[in-house]
Design a protein around this motif. Structure first.
Motif, PDB file in Angstrom:
ATOM      1  N   ILE A   1       2.346   7.499  -9.911  1.00 16.85           N
ATOM      2  CA  ILE A   1       1.978   6.223  -9.295  1.00 16.85           C
ATOM      3  C   ILE A   1       2.261   5.041 -10.215  1.00 16.85           C
ATOM      4  CG2 ILE A   1      -0.424   6.407 -10.077  1.00 16.85           C
ATOM      5  CD1 ILE A   1       0.869   4.796  -6.789  1.00 16.85           C
ATOM      6  N   ASP A   2       2.078   5.210 -11.525  1.00 18.03           N
ATOM      7  CA  ASP A   2       2.342   4.098 -12.448  1.00 18.03           C
ATOM      8  C   ASP A   2       3.827   3.747 -12.467  1.00 18.03           C
ATOM      9  OD1 ASP A   2      -0.328   3.930 -13.127  1.00 18.03           O
ATOM     10  OD2 ASP A   2      -0.135   5.194 -14.896  1.00 18.03           O
ATOM     11  N   GLN A   3       4.674   4.773 -12.432  1.00 22.16           N
ATOM     12  CA  GLN A   3       6.116   4.535 -12.415  1.00 22.16           C
ATOM     13  C   GLN A   3       6.536   3.847 -11.125  1.00 22.16           C
ATOM     14  OE1 GLN A   3       8.476   8.078 -12.995  1.00 22.16           O
ATOM     15  NE2 GLN A   3      10.413   7.029 -12.610  1.00 22.16           N
ATOM     16  N   LEU A   4       5.983   4.311 -10.004  1.00 27.60           N
ATOM     17  CA  LEU A   4       6.303   3.690  -8.721  1.00 27.60           C
ATOM     18  C   LEU A   4       5.819   2.249  -8.691  1.00 27.60           C
ATOM     19  CD1 LEU A   4       7.274   3.739  -5.796  1.00 27.60           C
ATOM     20  CD2 LEU A   4       5.051   4.712  -5.144  1.00 27.60           C
ATOM     21  N   THR A   5       4.627   2.009  -9.196  1.00 26.34           N
ATOM     22  CA  THR A   5       4.086   0.648  -9.233  1.00 26.34           C
ATOM     23  C   THR A   5       4.987  -0.278 -10.030  1.00 26.34           C
ATOM     24  OG1 THR A   5       1.808   1.427  -9.004  1.00 26.34           O
ATOM     25  CG2 THR A   5       2.118  -0.765  -9.953  1.00 26.34           C
ATOM     26  N   ASP A   6       5.421   0.189 -11.191  1.00 28.80           N
ATOM     27  CA  ASP A   6       6.311  -0.626 -12.032  1.00 28.80           C
ATOM     28  C   ASP A   6       7.625  -0.919 -11.313  1.00 28.80           C
ATOM     29  OD1 ASP A   6       4.409  -0.627 -14.022  1.00 28.80           O
ATOM     30  OD2 ASP A   6       5.353   0.969 -15.194  1.00 28.80           O
ATOM     31  N   TYR A   7       8.148   0.088 -10.614  1.00 28.81           N
ATOM     32  CA  TYR A   7       9.424  -0.109  -9.910  1.00 28.81           C
ATOM     33  C   TYR A   7       9.281  -1.141  -8.800  1.00 28.81           C
ATOM     34  CZ  TYR A   7      13.432   0.745  -6.894  1.00 28.81           C
ATOM     35  OH  TYR A   7      14.539   0.588  -6.119  1.00 28.81           O
ATOM     36  N   LEU A   8       8.247  -1.015  -7.968  1.00 27.73           N
ATOM     37  CA  LEU A   8       8.065  -1.965  -6.871  1.00 27.73           C
ATOM     38  C   LEU A   8       7.811  -3.377  -7.396  1.00 27.73           C
ATOM     39  CD1 LEU A   8       5.958   0.132  -4.327  1.00 27.73           C
ATOM     40  CD2 LEU A   8       8.430  -0.247  -4.371  1.00 27.73           C
ATOM     41  N   LYS A   9       7.096  -3.484  -8.511  1.00 32.67           N
ATOM     42  CA  LYS A   9       6.879  -4.807  -9.102  1.00 32.67           C
ATOM     43  C   LYS A   9       8.173  -5.375  -9.665  1.00 32.67           C
ATOM     44  CE  LYS A   9       1.926  -4.767  -9.992  1.00 32.67           C
ATOM     45  NZ  LYS A   9       0.836  -4.954 -10.988  1.00 32.67           N
ATOM     46  N   SER A  10       9.063  -4.499 -10.141  1.00 28.94           N
ATOM     47  CA  SER A  10      10.360  -4.986 -10.633  1.00 28.94           C
ATOM     48  C   SER A  10      11.199  -5.555  -9.495  1.00 28.94           C
ATOM     49  CB  SER A  10      11.122  -3.854 -11.333  1.00 28.94           C
ATOM     50  OG  SER A  10      11.686  -2.930 -10.402  1.00 28.94           O
TER      51      SER A  10
ATOM     52  N   VAL B   1       0.843  -1.192   0.000  1.00 27.59           N
ATOM     53  CA  VAL B   1       0.000   0.000   0.000  1.00 27.59           C
ATOM     54  C   VAL B   1       0.884   1.249   0.000  1.00 27.59           C
ATOM     55  CG1 VAL B   1      -1.879   1.219   1.153  1.00 27.59           C
ATOM     56  CG2 VAL B   1      -1.719  -1.282   1.326  1.00 27.59           C
ATOM     57  N   VAL B   2       0.596   2.168  -0.915  1.00 30.22           N
ATOM     58  CA  VAL B   2       1.355   3.421  -1.019  1.00 30.22           C
ATOM     59  C   VAL B   2       0.380   4.584  -1.159  1.00 30.22           C
ATOM     60  CG1 VAL B   2       3.351   2.302  -2.087  1.00 30.22           C
ATOM     61  CG2 VAL B   2       1.547   3.246  -3.532  1.00 30.22           C
ATOM     62  N   ARG B   3       0.852   5.786  -0.873  1.00 31.53           N
ATOM     63  CA  ARG B   3       0.042   6.977  -1.103  1.00 31.53           C
ATOM     64  C   ARG B   3      -0.046   7.255  -2.602  1.00 31.53           C
ATOM     65  NH1 ARG B   3       2.418  11.233   0.081  1.00 31.53           N
ATOM     66  NH2 ARG B   3       4.434  10.415   0.761  1.00 31.53           N
ATOM     67  N   ASN B   4      -1.198   7.737  -3.032  1.00 28.32           N
ATOM     68  CA  ASN B   4      -1.360   8.109  -4.447  1.00 28.32           C
ATOM     69  C   ASN B   4      -0.473   9.304  -4.764  1.00 28.32           C
ATOM     70  OD1 ASN B   4      -2.277   7.986  -7.031  1.00 28.32           O
ATOM     71  ND2 ASN B   4      -4.409   8.479  -6.570  1.00 28.32           N
ATOM     72  N   ARG B   5      -0.045   9.402  -6.013  1.00 30.81           N
ATOM     73  CA  ARG B   5       0.866  10.469  -6.429  1.00 30.81           C
ATOM     74  C   ARG B   5       0.836  10.565  -7.940  1.00 30.81           C
ATOM     75  NH1 ARG B   5       5.503   8.322  -3.354  1.00 30.81           N
ATOM     76  NH2 ARG B   5       3.793   7.390  -2.197  1.00 30.81           N
ATOM     77  N   PRO B   6       1.341  11.660  -8.506  1.00 33.90           N
ATOM     78  CA  PRO B   6       1.319  11.815  -9.969  1.00 33.90           C
ATOM     79  C   PRO B   6       2.047  10.703 -10.722  1.00 33.90           C
ATOM     80  CG  PRO B   6       1.749  13.923  -8.922  1.00 33.90           C
ATOM     81  CD  PRO B   6       1.808  12.892  -7.834  1.00 33.90           C
TER      82      PRO B   6
END
Length: 372
Positions: free
Chosen positions: A214-223, A207-212
């Motif tokens: 967010i897609d980049q952060l999601t991809d990074y954490l999934k990597s 779970v993370v805070r929403n941000r502009p």
């Protein structure tokens, strides 16, 4: 951000190219070394009470002392809390700031065993004072670590990866395929949890805070190995229940570093007899739990403080095993260091001010050796 390919390249370079010490160690006829230290002599706002002091460090050592050149040291919340006077372990003032970092041994006293010039060391506990160029310390205050890994990994191993390791191991008996839920998943601890859990066969809901971005952060954490990455808003929705249901069974373990509603929402997703471990309180709001969760689901709430665990387990073989496991993951490029922004000691005001703005995708790290 450091990729696995870059990590592998750095590791190869570390193994091939031995660092040169001669340019730093001054003539043997000199009795001291110049050093800069970031210090404070009273508690308060770090922007106001921290100052840079130039000093000379004697090269003459007592029998059990070691002379250490600091290489890198991060800025952690505990460092800031110590300066503010709100941490539960406080050094005697005036004090050099910094609890975590890695240094290189330059010389050792006549009775020191197991350490020699060229070895790397990290503090054995809190209050070492890592924000400086040179330190003299008793050998009991440092712990030898491998010098065949990136310095940034060694400098940031003691707090966040150790916290993630212990929380995954000590509170619930997890089996391959079990799931863990955590908030603040983009933090340094959160990233370590994701990577270690992946290697141990656990699934993670992050779970993370929403941000502009967010897609980049999601991809990074999934990597890094995250199974699912969701926002705080999603975690409060009916869709969250469907996501948890799709995983087969609810999480047995939750890690909380936010508090408030974020923690309460995670408790709702825990399995019967699940455990939530709190290791931080970014929102500064209390953790609340419903009566039903305590009585009918028998959820348990507890906390973890890494500095205390290390203090109480100095002689425990599990401490050595933990560091061995973590450094093995580093060598295999399965535990990457956090994305970092580096500063010189002379730029400490900028670094500290930036760190006080909160974790925004990069850890602030002091670099004392320009060759790194």
């Amino acid at each position: 951000m450091m990729s696995k390919k870059l990590c592998a390249s750095i590791l190869k370079s570390v193994k091939i190219i031995r660092r040169q010490h001669a340019k730093f160690i001054l003539s043997r006829s000199m009795s001291s070394l110049s050093s800069q230290e970031i210090k404070y002599k009273e508690h308060g706002d770090p922007n106001s009470v921290l100052y840079l002091e130039n000093c000379q460090v004697s090269k003459t050592l007592k029998p059990t002392e070691v002379l250490v050149k600091m290489l890198m040291a991060p800025i952690n919340p505990s460092d800031i809390n110590m300066v503010e006077g709100t941490y539960h372990m406080l050094p005697q003032l005036p004090a050099v700031c910094g609890n975590e970092g890695v240094g290189e041994v330059l010389d050792v006293g006549s009775e020191v065993s197991g350490l020699g010039p060229g070895d790397w060391v990290i503090p054995a506990g809190t209050g070492f004072g890592t924000w400086r160029n040179v330190a003299v310390s008793d050998q009991e205050m440092v712990r030898k670590v491998p010098n065949d890994v990136p310095a940034i990994s060694a400098a940031t191993i003691m707090v966040n990866p150790c916290t993630a390791y212990r929380m995954l191991k000590d509170f619930v008996c997890l089996h391959e395929g079990d799931s863990v839920i955590q908030n603040g998943a983009n933090s340094a601890v959160g990233q370590a949890v994701i990577q270690i859990a992946r290697e141990w066969g656990f699934k993670t809901i992050n779970v993370v805070r929403n941000r502009p971005d967010i897609d980049q952060l999601t991809d990074y954490l999934k990597s890094l190995g995250a199974t699912h990455v969701v926002t705080e808003e999603f975690a409060r929705s009916h869709q969250m229940k469907e996501l948890v249901k799709s995983m087969g069974s609810p999480p047995k373990l939750a890690f909380n570093t936010v508090g408030g509603d974020s923690a309460t929402n995670m408790i709702k997703q825990l399995n019967s007899k699940g455990v939530m471990v709190t290791y931080g309180g970014m929102s500064k709001k209390p953790v609340t739990i419903s009566t039903g969760a305590l009585i009918f689901k028998r959820v348990r709430l507890t906390g973890y403080w890494n500095a205390k665990w290390v203090q109480e387990n100095k002689e425990n073989p599990e401490l050595v095993r933990m560091f061995d496991d973590l450094f093995d993951l580093v060598r295999e490029c399965k535990l990457l260091p956090p994305v970092s922004e580096t500063f010189s000691l002379s730029d400490f005001k900028v670094a500290v001010k930036s760190s006080l703005e909160g974790y925004k995708g990069s850890k602030k790290v002091f670099v004392m050796d320009e060759s790194l």
